[in-house]
Design an enzyme around this catalytic site. Structure first.
Site, PDB file in Angstrom:
ATOM      1  N   TYR A 145      12.468 103.086  35.153  1.00 32.45           N
ATOM      2  CA  TYR A 145      13.170 102.258  36.149  1.00 32.45           C
ATOM      3  C   TYR A 145      14.688 102.346  35.942  1.00 32.45           C
ATOM      4  O   TYR A 145      15.444 102.650  36.867  1.00 32.45           O
ATOM      5  CB  TYR A 145      12.698 100.802  36.033  1.00 32.45           C
ATOM      6  CG  TYR A 145      13.548  99.819  36.797  1.00 32.45           C
ATOM      7  CD1 TYR A 145      13.524  99.788  38.190  1.00 32.45           C
ATOM      8  CD2 TYR A 145      14.387  98.928  36.127  1.00 32.45           C
ATOM      9  CE1 TYR A 145      14.323  98.885  38.884  1.00 32.45           C
ATOM     10  CE2 TYR A 145      15.177  98.024  36.824  1.00 32.45           C
ATOM     11  CZ  TYR A 145      15.136  98.009  38.202  1.00 32.45           C
ATOM     12  OH  TYR A 145      15.920  97.131  38.893  1.00 32.45           O
ATOM     13  N   ASN A 174      19.530  89.095  35.319  1.00 31.27           N
ATOM     14  CA  ASN A 174      18.192  88.680  35.792  1.00 31.27           C
ATOM     15  C   ASN A 174      18.271  87.862  37.085  1.00 31.27           C
ATOM     16  O   ASN A 174      18.575  86.662  37.057  1.00 31.27           O
ATOM     17  CB  ASN A 174      17.473  87.911  34.690  1.00 31.27           C
ATOM     18  CG  ASN A 174      16.972  88.853  33.612  1.00 31.27           C
ATOM     19  OD1 ASN A 174      17.764  89.589  32.995  1.00 31.27           O
ATOM     20  ND2 ASN A 174      15.673  88.883  33.397  1.00 31.27           N
ATOM     21  N   LEU A 194       9.685  86.453  34.652  1.00 35.63           N
ATOM     22  CA  LEU A 194       9.440  85.192  33.954  1.00 35.63           C
ATOM     23  C   LEU A 194       9.443  83.963  34.883  1.00 35.63           C
ATOM     24  O   LEU A 194       8.481  83.198  34.886  1.00 35.63           O
ATOM     25  CB  LEU A 194      10.473  85.018  32.834  1.00 35.63           C
ATOM     26  CG  LEU A 194      10.308  83.751  32.010  1.00 35.63           C
ATOM     27  CD1 LEU A 194       8.989  83.760  31.262  1.00 35.63           C
ATOM     28  CD2 LEU A 194      11.454  83.588  31.022  1.00 35.63           C
ATOM     29  N   GLY A 288       9.720  97.534  24.926  1.00 33.59           N
ATOM     30  CA  GLY A 288      10.935  97.851  25.685  1.00 33.59           C
ATOM     31  C   GLY A 288      11.810  96.648  26.013  1.00 33.59           C
ATOM     32  O   GLY A 288      12.829  96.789  26.673  1.00 33.59           O
TER      33      GLY A 288
HETATM   34  C1  UD1 Z   1      13.799  93.555  33.752  1.00 39.76           C
HETATM   35  C2  UD1 Z   1      14.971  94.449  33.993  1.00 39.76           C
HETATM   36  C3  UD1 Z   1      15.684  94.094  35.264  1.00 39.76           C
HETATM   37  C4  UD1 Z   1      14.709  94.189  36.388  1.00 39.76           C
HETATM   38  C5  UD1 Z   1      13.540  93.280  36.108  1.00 39.76           C
HETATM   39  C6  UD1 Z   1      12.506  93.527  37.190  1.00 39.76           C
HETATM   40  C7  UD1 Z   1      15.810  95.336  31.914  1.00 39.76           C
HETATM   41  C8  UD1 Z   1      16.823  95.236  30.854  1.00 39.76           C
HETATM   42  N1  UD1 Z   1      15.876  94.395  32.869  1.00 39.76           N
HETATM   43  O1  UD1 Z   1      14.261  92.258  33.423  1.00 39.76           O
HETATM   44  O2  UD1 Z   1      16.727  94.988  35.507  1.00 39.76           O
HETATM   45  O3  UD1 Z   1      15.324  93.834  37.585  1.00 39.76           O
HETATM   46  O4  UD1 Z   1      12.955  93.560  34.857  1.00 39.76           O
HETATM   47  O5  UD1 Z   1      11.228  93.581  36.742  1.00 39.76           O
HETATM   48  O6  UD1 Z   1      14.980  96.231  31.905  1.00 39.76           O
HETATM   49  N2  UD1 Z   1       8.758  87.138  29.513  1.00 39.76           N
HETATM   50  C9  UD1 Z   1       7.745  86.437  28.865  1.00 39.76           C
HETATM   51  N3  UD1 Z   1       6.539  86.309  29.489  1.00 39.76           N
HETATM   52  C10 UD1 Z   1       6.278  86.833  30.723  1.00 39.76           C
HETATM   53  C11 UD1 Z   1       7.313  87.536  31.385  1.00 39.76           C
HETATM   54  C12 UD1 Z   1       8.541  87.673  30.753  1.00 39.76           C
HETATM   55  O7  UD1 Z   1       7.923  85.939  27.747  1.00 39.76           O
HETATM   56  O8  UD1 Z   1       5.152  86.694  31.212  1.00 39.76           O
HETATM   57  C13 UD1 Z   1      10.075  87.259  28.867  1.00 39.76           C
HETATM   58  C14 UD1 Z   1      10.532  88.683  28.624  1.00 39.76           C
HETATM   59  O9  UD1 Z   1      10.067  89.152  27.388  1.00 39.76           O
HETATM   60  C15 UD1 Z   1      12.056  88.513  28.662  1.00 39.76           C
HETATM   61  C16 UD1 Z   1      12.268  87.388  29.678  1.00 39.76           C
HETATM   62  O10 UD1 Z   1      11.025  86.711  29.752  1.00 39.76           O
HETATM   63  O11 UD1 Z   1      12.539  88.087  27.421  1.00 39.76           O
HETATM   64  C17 UD1 Z   1      12.639  87.877  31.063  1.00 39.76           C
HETATM   65  O12 UD1 Z   1      11.680  88.853  31.499  1.00 39.76           O
HETATM   66  P1  UD1 Z   1      11.622  89.380  33.012  1.00 39.76           P
HETATM   67  O13 UD1 Z   1      11.719  88.221  33.938  1.00 39.76           O
HETATM   68  O14 UD1 Z   1      10.421  90.261  33.114  1.00 39.76           O
HETATM   69  O15 UD1 Z   1      12.929  90.222  33.205  1.00 39.76           O
HETATM   70  P2  UD1 Z   1      13.554  91.410  32.314  1.00 39.76           P
HETATM   71  O16 UD1 Z   1      12.484  92.188  31.641  1.00 39.76           O
HETATM   72  O17 UD1 Z   1      14.609  90.795  31.458  1.00 39.76           O
END
Ligand code: UD1
Length: 331
Positions: A145, A174, A194, A288
């Protein structure tokens, strides 16, 4: 540069960020032509402009759009956006985000459309070497991505030399929240992010929320992110359009609030806003995921005059919650 008639072509305008941007365009007096294949977008989300259902990979359709409309600028949102999915299916990401992006650039060059605002991402930086991340931070994406977006940036930069295209890359942290007036919100079938997942849990659509990692080197052990309101992202696009129209230099701008919030902090905020507990499970780290991502948006503040209106995490969560309550099944 004088604008002919303030009309923007908005690719992916039926999606989450693109649709919010259409409302900002309307407010700023811009007309919009929207191209969206509705693979993940919703026609109900297009509240401004004419929607053309089609794919940006269709160069003939782009030719027709550029011939029948006087387009002053392109806002390019159309993309696949899930980091996890991009690892499982990289071809989809390179096709949609990179190859189809090239088709768009070629069409812009053929029709002499210069100004381009691209929906980029902090994922282009990869694992941060320093916090906050500024625009000069090395770009080492760790997912297809991130690479697919970085390569588009590279191609657009090369086209700026060959065809005079003038790109601005807006690298979001985010993206969260929903239109404060409740007209739009996030409606994704395969949700991975999240805030919507926490809200689905609080609203009883999921049994629990798994916290991906509690052993990060952060204050409470969970991942820290820079959450930024979607309407603030939208307003930055209007500023970028005006910046380009006034002869501003092509370049990249981070868009974040410069404040980090942990997963647990976010869950606590949702609990406060909703008045209900969130059932959580401590799970392993997601592959990742960097521990901390916080952006410096000083350049956007100074150069674009960007000033986020909804920087407070509680306000961001409240707008998402209002949308989820009013639209339990999406649009
Ligand atoms: C990532 C991308 C961002 C993209 C987005 C879309 C990177 C650096 N960032 O954001 O550019 O637009 O994805 O998918 O790659 N988390 C949990 N439980 C969950 C889901 C998430 O604990 O069920 C945590 C993750 O580990 C993270 C935080 O919540 O620490 C935010 O996660 P998320 O909302 O998925 O966004 P990013 O991965 O930060």
């Amino acid at each position: 540069m004088t604008l002919k008639n303030k009309t923007a072509l908005v690719t992916g305008g039926a999606g989450y960020i693109g649709s919010h941007c259409l409302l900002s365009l309307k407010e700023a007096g811009w007309d919009a032509v929207v191209i969206d294949n509705l693979s993940t977008g919703h026609k109900e989300a297009v509240l401004h402009g004419e929607l053309i259902v089609g794919d940006i990979g269709d160069g003939g359709l782009l030719d027709e759009i550029f011939t029948t409309n006087t387009i002053d600028a392109v806002l390019h949102f159309a993309a696949s956006v899930y980091v996890g999915e991009s690892v499982r299916d990289p071809a989809k990401y390179y096709r949609n985000n990179t190859v189809n992006g090239l088709t768009l650039l070629e069409a812009m060059a053929r029709h002499d459309v210069k100004n381009l605002v691209f929906s980029s991402t902090c994922a282009v930086y990869g694992v941060p070497e320093r916090i906050p991340i500024d625009e000069d931070h090395p770009k080492n994406p760790i997912s297809p991505y991130g690479y697919s977006k970085m390569v588009f940036e590279r191609m657009a930069t090369d086209f700026s030399r060959s065809s005079g295209i003038r790109p601005v890359f807006l690298r979001y942290f985010n993206a969260t929240g929903a239109d404060p007036e409740g007209r739009l919100g996030k409606d994704c079938e395969q949700e991975e992010q999240l805030v919507p997942l926490v809200l689905q849990t609080v609203l009883g659509k999921r049994d629990s929320l798994t916290i991906f990692g509690s052993d990060y080197p952060t204050a409470d052990g969970t991942g820290v992110r820079d959450y930024v309101h979607v309407s603030d992202l939208a307003s930055a696009h209007i500023l970028a359009l005006e910046y380009l129209a006034n002869g501003g230099e092509p370049g990249a701008f981070n868009l974040g609030n410069g404040a980090g919030h942990s997963v647990r902090e976010l869950i606590k905020t949702v609990e406060e806003v909703c008045g209900k507990p969130v059932n959580t499970i401590d799970g392993p780290r997601r592959e990742g995921d960097p521990a901390t991502l916080i952006g410096s948006s000083e350049k956007a503040f100074k150069t674009l005059g960007w000033s986020p209106k909804y920087a407070d995490l509680k306000t961001i969560v409240e707008t998402s919650y209002r949308w989820s309550l009013a639209h339990p099944n999406g649009y």
